[in-house]
Write a protein that holds these residues in place. Structure first.
Motif, mmCIF file in Angstrom:
data_model
loop_
_atom_site.group_PDB
_atom_site.id
_atom_site.type_symbol
_atom_site.label_atom_id
_atom_site.label_comp_id
_atom_site.label_asym_id
_atom_site.label_seq_id
_atom_site.Cartn_x
_atom_site.Cartn_y
_atom_site.Cartn_z
ATOM 1 N N GLY A 1 34.210 -29.562 -34.561
ATOM 2 C CA GLY A 1 34.660 -28.379 -34.977
ATOM 3 C C GLY A 1 33.361 -27.437 -33.708
ATOM 4 N N LYS A 2 32.359 -28.164 -33.455
ATOM 5 C CA LYS A 2 30.813 -26.814 -32.749
ATOM 6 C C LYS A 2 31.329 -27.523 -31.567
ATOM 7 C CE LYS A 2 27.139 -27.956 -35.118
ATOM 8 N NZ LYS A 2 25.542 -28.332 -35.576
ATOM 9 N N LYS A 3 32.182 -28.228 -30.887
ATOM 10 C CA LYS A 3 32.942 -28.721 -29.525
ATOM 11 C C LYS A 3 34.246 -27.781 -28.964
ATOM 12 C CE LYS A 3 31.225 -32.818 -28.391
ATOM 13 N NZ LYS A 3 31.851 -34.407 -28.191
ATOM 14 N N LEU A 4 35.129 -27.807 -30.249
ATOM 15 C CA LEU A 4 35.848 -26.978 -30.369
ATOM 16 C C LEU A 4 36.050 -25.830 -30.197
ATOM 17 C CD1 LEU A 4 38.429 -28.307 -32.761
ATOM 18 C CD2 LEU A 4 39.338 -26.919 -30.628
ATOM 19 N N THR A 5 34.809 -24.687 -31.380
ATOM 20 C CA THR A 5 34.464 -23.542 -31.027
ATOM 21 C C THR A 5 33.715 -23.206 -29.649
ATOM 22 O OG1 THR A 5 33.748 -23.672 -33.432
ATOM 23 C CG2 THR A 5 33.013 -21.651 -31.966
ATOM 24 N N SER A 6 32.645 -24.143 -29.041
ATOM 25 C CA SER A 6 32.643 -23.830 -28.167
ATOM 26 C C SER A 6 33.371 -23.879 -27.069
ATOM 27 C CB SER A 6 31.474 -24.680 -27.791
ATOM 28 O OG SER A 6 31.203 -25.046 -26.799
ATOM 29 N N LEU A 7 34.775 -24.825 -27.044
ATOM 30 C CA LEU A 7 35.433 -24.955 -26.119
ATOM 31 C C LEU A 7 36.490 -23.770 -25.607
ATOM 32 C CD1 LEU A 7 37.378 -25.954 -23.796
ATOM 33 C CD2 LEU A 7 39.247 -27.120 -25.996
ATOM 34 N N LEU A 8 36.567 -22.929 -26.343
ATOM 35 C CA LEU A 8 37.571 -21.611 -26.901
ATOM 36 C C LEU A 8 36.855 -20.454 -27.289
ATOM 37 C CD1 LEU A 8 40.523 -22.948 -29.884
ATOM 38 C CD2 LEU A 8 40.245 -23.054 -27.568
ATOM 39 N N GLU A 9 35.373 -20.204 -26.878
ATOM 40 C CA GLU A 9 34.635 -19.356 -26.598
ATOM 41 C C GLU A 9 35.069 -18.238 -26.071
ATOM 42 O OE1 GLU A 9 30.069 -17.974 -27.043
ATOM 43 O OE2 GLU A 9 30.769 -19.863 -26.594
ATOM 44 N N ASP A 10 35.077 -18.708 -24.755
ATOM 45 C CA ASP A 10 35.826 -17.823 -24.255
ATOM 46 C C ASP A 10 37.101 -17.273 -23.518
ATOM 47 O OD1 ASP A 10 32.936 -17.095 -23.520
ATOM 48 O OD2 ASP A 10 32.366 -18.624 -22.374
ATOM 49 N N TYR A 11 38.043 -17.700 -24.390
ATOM 50 C CA TYR A 11 39.686 -17.544 -24.329
ATOM 51 C C TYR A 11 39.749 -16.025 -24.854
ATOM 52 C CZ TYR A 11 40.488 -22.361 -21.951
ATOM 53 O OH TYR A 11 40.283 -23.214 -21.749
ATOM 54 N N HIS A 12 40.546 -15.953 -24.707
ATOM 55 C CA HIS A 12 41.148 -13.970 -25.155
ATOM 56 C C HIS A 12 42.623 -14.694 -26.422
ATOM 57 C CE1 HIS A 12 43.145 -10.293 -25.454
ATOM 58 N NE2 HIS A 12 42.866 -10.385 -24.843
ATOM 59 N N TYR A 13 42.286 -13.595 -27.259
ATOM 60 C CA TYR A 13 42.858 -14.332 -28.423
ATOM 61 C C TYR A 13 44.210 -14.280 -27.899
ATOM 62 C CZ TYR A 13 44.607 -9.569 -28.753
ATOM 63 O OH TYR A 13 44.620 -8.034 -28.777
ATOM 64 N N ALA A 14 45.245 -14.026 -27.164
ATOM 65 C CA ALA A 14 46.375 -14.260 -26.614
ATOM 66 C C ALA A 14 46.613 -15.406 -26.220
ATOM 67 C CB ALA A 14 47.022 -12.711 -26.393
ATOM 68 N N ASP A 15 45.129 -15.701 -25.849
ATOM 69 C CA ASP A 15 45.422 -17.447 -24.964
ATOM 70 C C ASP A 15 45.760 -17.961 -26.088
ATOM 71 O OD1 ASP A 15 45.842 -16.323 -22.559
ATOM 72 O OD2 ASP A 15 43.283 -15.862 -22.208
ATOM 73 N N ILE A 16 44.541 -18.430 -26.853
ATOM 74 C CA ILE A 16 44.475 -19.136 -28.422
ATOM 75 C C ILE A 16 45.968 -19.284 -28.956
ATOM 76 C CG2 ILE A 16 43.085 -19.316 -30.236
ATOM 77 C CD1 ILE A 16 40.475 -18.607 -28.409
ATOM 78 N N ALA A 17 46.117 -17.716 -28.917
ATOM 79 C CA ALA A 17 47.923 -18.051 -29.860
ATOM 80 C C ALA A 17 48.889 -18.353 -28.986
ATOM 81 C CB ALA A 17 47.966 -16.616 -30.217
ATOM 82 N N GLU A 18 48.327 -18.641 -27.402
ATOM 83 C CA GLU A 18 49.783 -19.547 -27.100
ATOM 84 C C GLU A 18 49.449 -21.060 -27.675
ATOM 85 O OE1 GLU A 18 51.039 -20.153 -22.299
ATOM 86 O OE2 GLU A 18 49.965 -18.310 -22.926
ATOM 87 N N ILE A 19 48.415 -21.065 -26.996
ATOM 88 C CA ILE A 19 47.758 -22.921 -28.181
ATOM 89 C C ILE A 19 48.232 -23.152 -29.273
ATOM 90 C CG2 ILE A 19 46.664 -24.625 -28.561
ATOM 91 C CD1 ILE A 19 43.800 -22.643 -26.294
ATOM 92 N N ILE A 20 48.063 -22.276 -29.570
ATOM 93 C CA ILE A 20 48.621 -22.381 -31.633
ATOM 94 C C ILE A 20 49.539 -22.553 -31.233
ATOM 95 C CG2 ILE A 20 48.099 -21.394 -34.287
ATOM 96 C CD1 ILE A 20 45.643 -20.319 -33.274
ATOM 97 N N ASN A 21 50.394 -22.245 -30.469
ATOM 98 C CA ASN A 21 51.776 -22.306 -30.745
ATOM 99 C C ASN A 21 52.337 -23.797 -30.210
ATOM 100 O OD1 ASN A 21 52.999 -19.940 -32.210
ATOM 101 N ND2 ASN A 21 52.372 -18.340 -29.630
ATOM 102 N N ASP A 22 51.289 -24.333 -29.958
ATOM 103 C CA ASP A 22 52.037 -25.077 -29.572
ATOM 104 C C ASP A 22 51.611 -26.555 -30.328
ATOM 105 O OD1 ASP A 22 53.265 -25.089 -27.197
ATOM 106 O OD2 ASP A 22 52.549 -26.532 -25.581
ATOM 107 N N LEU A 23 50.695 -26.521 -31.463
ATOM 108 C CA LEU A 23 50.104 -27.535 -32.294
ATOM 109 C C LEU A 23 51.466 -27.720 -33.389
ATOM 110 C CD1 LEU A 23 46.257 -26.240 -32.622
ATOM 111 C CD2 LEU A 23 47.634 -27.660 -30.840
ATOM 112 N N ASN A 24 50.647 -28.435 -33.856
ATOM 113 C CA ASN A 24 51.698 -28.666 -35.911
ATOM 114 C C ASN A 24 50.799 -27.897 -36.674
ATOM 115 O OD1 ASN A 24 49.709 -30.409 -37.019
ATOM 116 N ND2 ASN A 24 50.439 -32.090 -35.498
#
Length: 450
Positions: free
Chosen positions: A23-46
């Motif tokens: 979790g900590k690495k994930l939070t750090s990795l996505l910290e500076d991503y815009h919420y719309a970009d994270i949404a695009e990533i999540i759309n590709d996950l199960n």
């Protein structure tokens, strides 16, 4: 700023981190991503991976992410969250976005979610929005805004504005109301800063302000905001009370959705579908117009069957049948597309008769030019002047008729309250094909004296 680009490598990395529960690495990795970009990533996950990520990140970020997700992905995630967890997300959202999400939830948990929302005033505003039709200004608006009373002094006004602004993401305008909350006008920040602190707002506010009623159609709201270049527009109820505001980001969504719907109608798709929908949903959306096309083709074949004897004597007429049908369809679609665009943008001016005459003259000019080329080509190719003449005259008439149909049909549909975009698709193409072939063989029969 470098534009975000979703890559297989990034998705694979995030999937691996989720699998390893890092979790900590994930939070750090996505910290500076815009919420719309994270949404695009999540759309590709199960589903499980997406839910894990939403639960991992802070609500102030995930709440915005939820609004950007594909509807089916959001639905799957919400089904995996408790009522309290959903309420926590809604607490961070503007009332319009929160109401949209609440409306997607199963009825049996809606009340439970609302009761779990910490800010009771926020919950009350969300419930208030839910009573409006989603296809109305009321269903589109948000409750967050800054309003001041006309009887307040500048000193009190500034104090109240500071308090209200804490709940507003972006202050587009300051609205002025009376003691009954009826919209009176808007307040200029410049005027507010340059007058005495004891001045009353009624002495300095601007009475002219564009507004829309809660029952107004979203497309009409979009036209008003586009026409007057508004970033936000206040919404009033039936007795003129200020009840909310609509911002430009909501209108962009309306314009996009309307464009997508019109594009699908023009392509012969009768329902709002996406590429990822089930085969059954896609079939239901496409099949009605394909059936229309089938019957149109059968009608054209039946018409040609009625001229079988003529075709047997002048086989060259058969060779030009696809050309006549194609030109009729193309001209009809061009004419209807211009009319539909004009109606959509409120650019349509003048009477229907004037528009029909103009389109007829335009079609006649184009038809004569094209027919002259066709006459010369056919005459030199087959060496039979009257056959070439029959085909060329038919082309002119077919183009004129197609232009008239392409103009009249969308105007007729618009008058009847039917989306005229339907006239730019298979409907207009099929009808023009049938009329074109009928006219073609009737004129050929007359010119050739058969």
């Amino acid at each position: 700023m470098i534009p975000f680009k979703l890559t297989d490598k990034l998705v694979a990395e995030i999937e691996q981190l989720i699998e390893n529960q890092e979790g900590k690495k994930l939070t750090s990795l996505l910290e500076d991503y815009h919420y719309a970009d994270i949404a695009e990533i999540i759309n590709d996950l199960n589903e499980d991976e997406a839910t894990y990520l939403i639960k991992l990140l802070d609500s102030d970020k995930t709440s915005d992410i939820l609004t950007e997700l594909d509807e089916d992905v959001r639905e799957a995630i919400l089904n995996n969250l408790s009522a309290k967890e959903i309420a926590g997300e809604l607490d961070e959202l503007d009332t319009d976005d929160a109401a949209d999400i609440i409306a997607e939830l199963p009825e049996e948990i809606v009340q439970e979610v609302i009761s779990e929302i910490g800010d009771k005033e926020h919950a009350k505003d969300i419930v208030d929005l839910l009573r409006y039709d989603e296809n109305s200004a009321g269903g589109l608006m948000a409750k967050e805004l800054v309003k001041v009373n006309e009887n307040w002094t500048v000193t009190r006004c500034v104090r109240e504005m500071r308090s209200q602004a804490e709940n507003v993401t972006r202050v587009h305008s300051i609205y002025v109301v009376d003691n009954d909350d009826k919209l009176k006008g808007r307040l200029s920040l410049k005027d507010l800063l340059t007058v005495s602190t004891e001045t009353h707002i009624k002495e300095i506010y601007i009475p002219k302000v564009d507004s829309v009623n809660v029952t107004e159609n979203p497309e009409e709201v979009a036209k008003i905001m586009s026409k007057y270049d508004l970033e936000a527009i206040p919404v009033i109820d039936e007795i003129g009370r200020l009840v909310g505001r609509i911002t430009i980001d909501d209108i962009v969504d309306v314009i996009r959705e309307e464009a997508e719907k019109d594009y699908q109608l023009a392509a012969g798709i009768s329902q709002d579908v996406e590429a990822d929908d089930s085969i059954w949903d896609l079939t239901r959306a496409r099949l009605p117009w394909l059936i229309l096309g089938l019957f149109g083709g059968l009608g054209a074949a039946a018409i040609m069957g009625g001229f079988e004897e003529m075709i047997s004597k002048h086989a060259v007429l058969f060779f030009f049948t696809p050309l006549i049908a194609a030109m009729a369809g193309n001209v009809g679609v061009q004419s209807s597309a211009i009319i539909v665009q004009g109606l959509a943008n409120d650019d349509f001016k003048g009477s229907i008769s004037n528009r029909l005459i103009k389109e007829m003259l335009l079609a006649l000019l184009n038809g004569v030019i094209l027919a002259a080329v066709l006459l010369i080509f056919t005459w030199f190719w087959k060496g039979h002047f009257y056959t070439a003449l029959a085909i060329s005259i038919s082309l002119v008439v077919v183009i004129v008729v197609a232009g008239i149909i392409g103009t009249f049909v969308p105007l007729f549909l618009h008058k009847r309250g039917i989306d005229p975009a339907i006239a730019t698709g298979p409907f207009i193409t099929t009808s023009n094909d049938i009329f074109g072939i009928l006219i073609y063989f009737l004129i050929a029969k007359f010119v050739l004296g058969i």
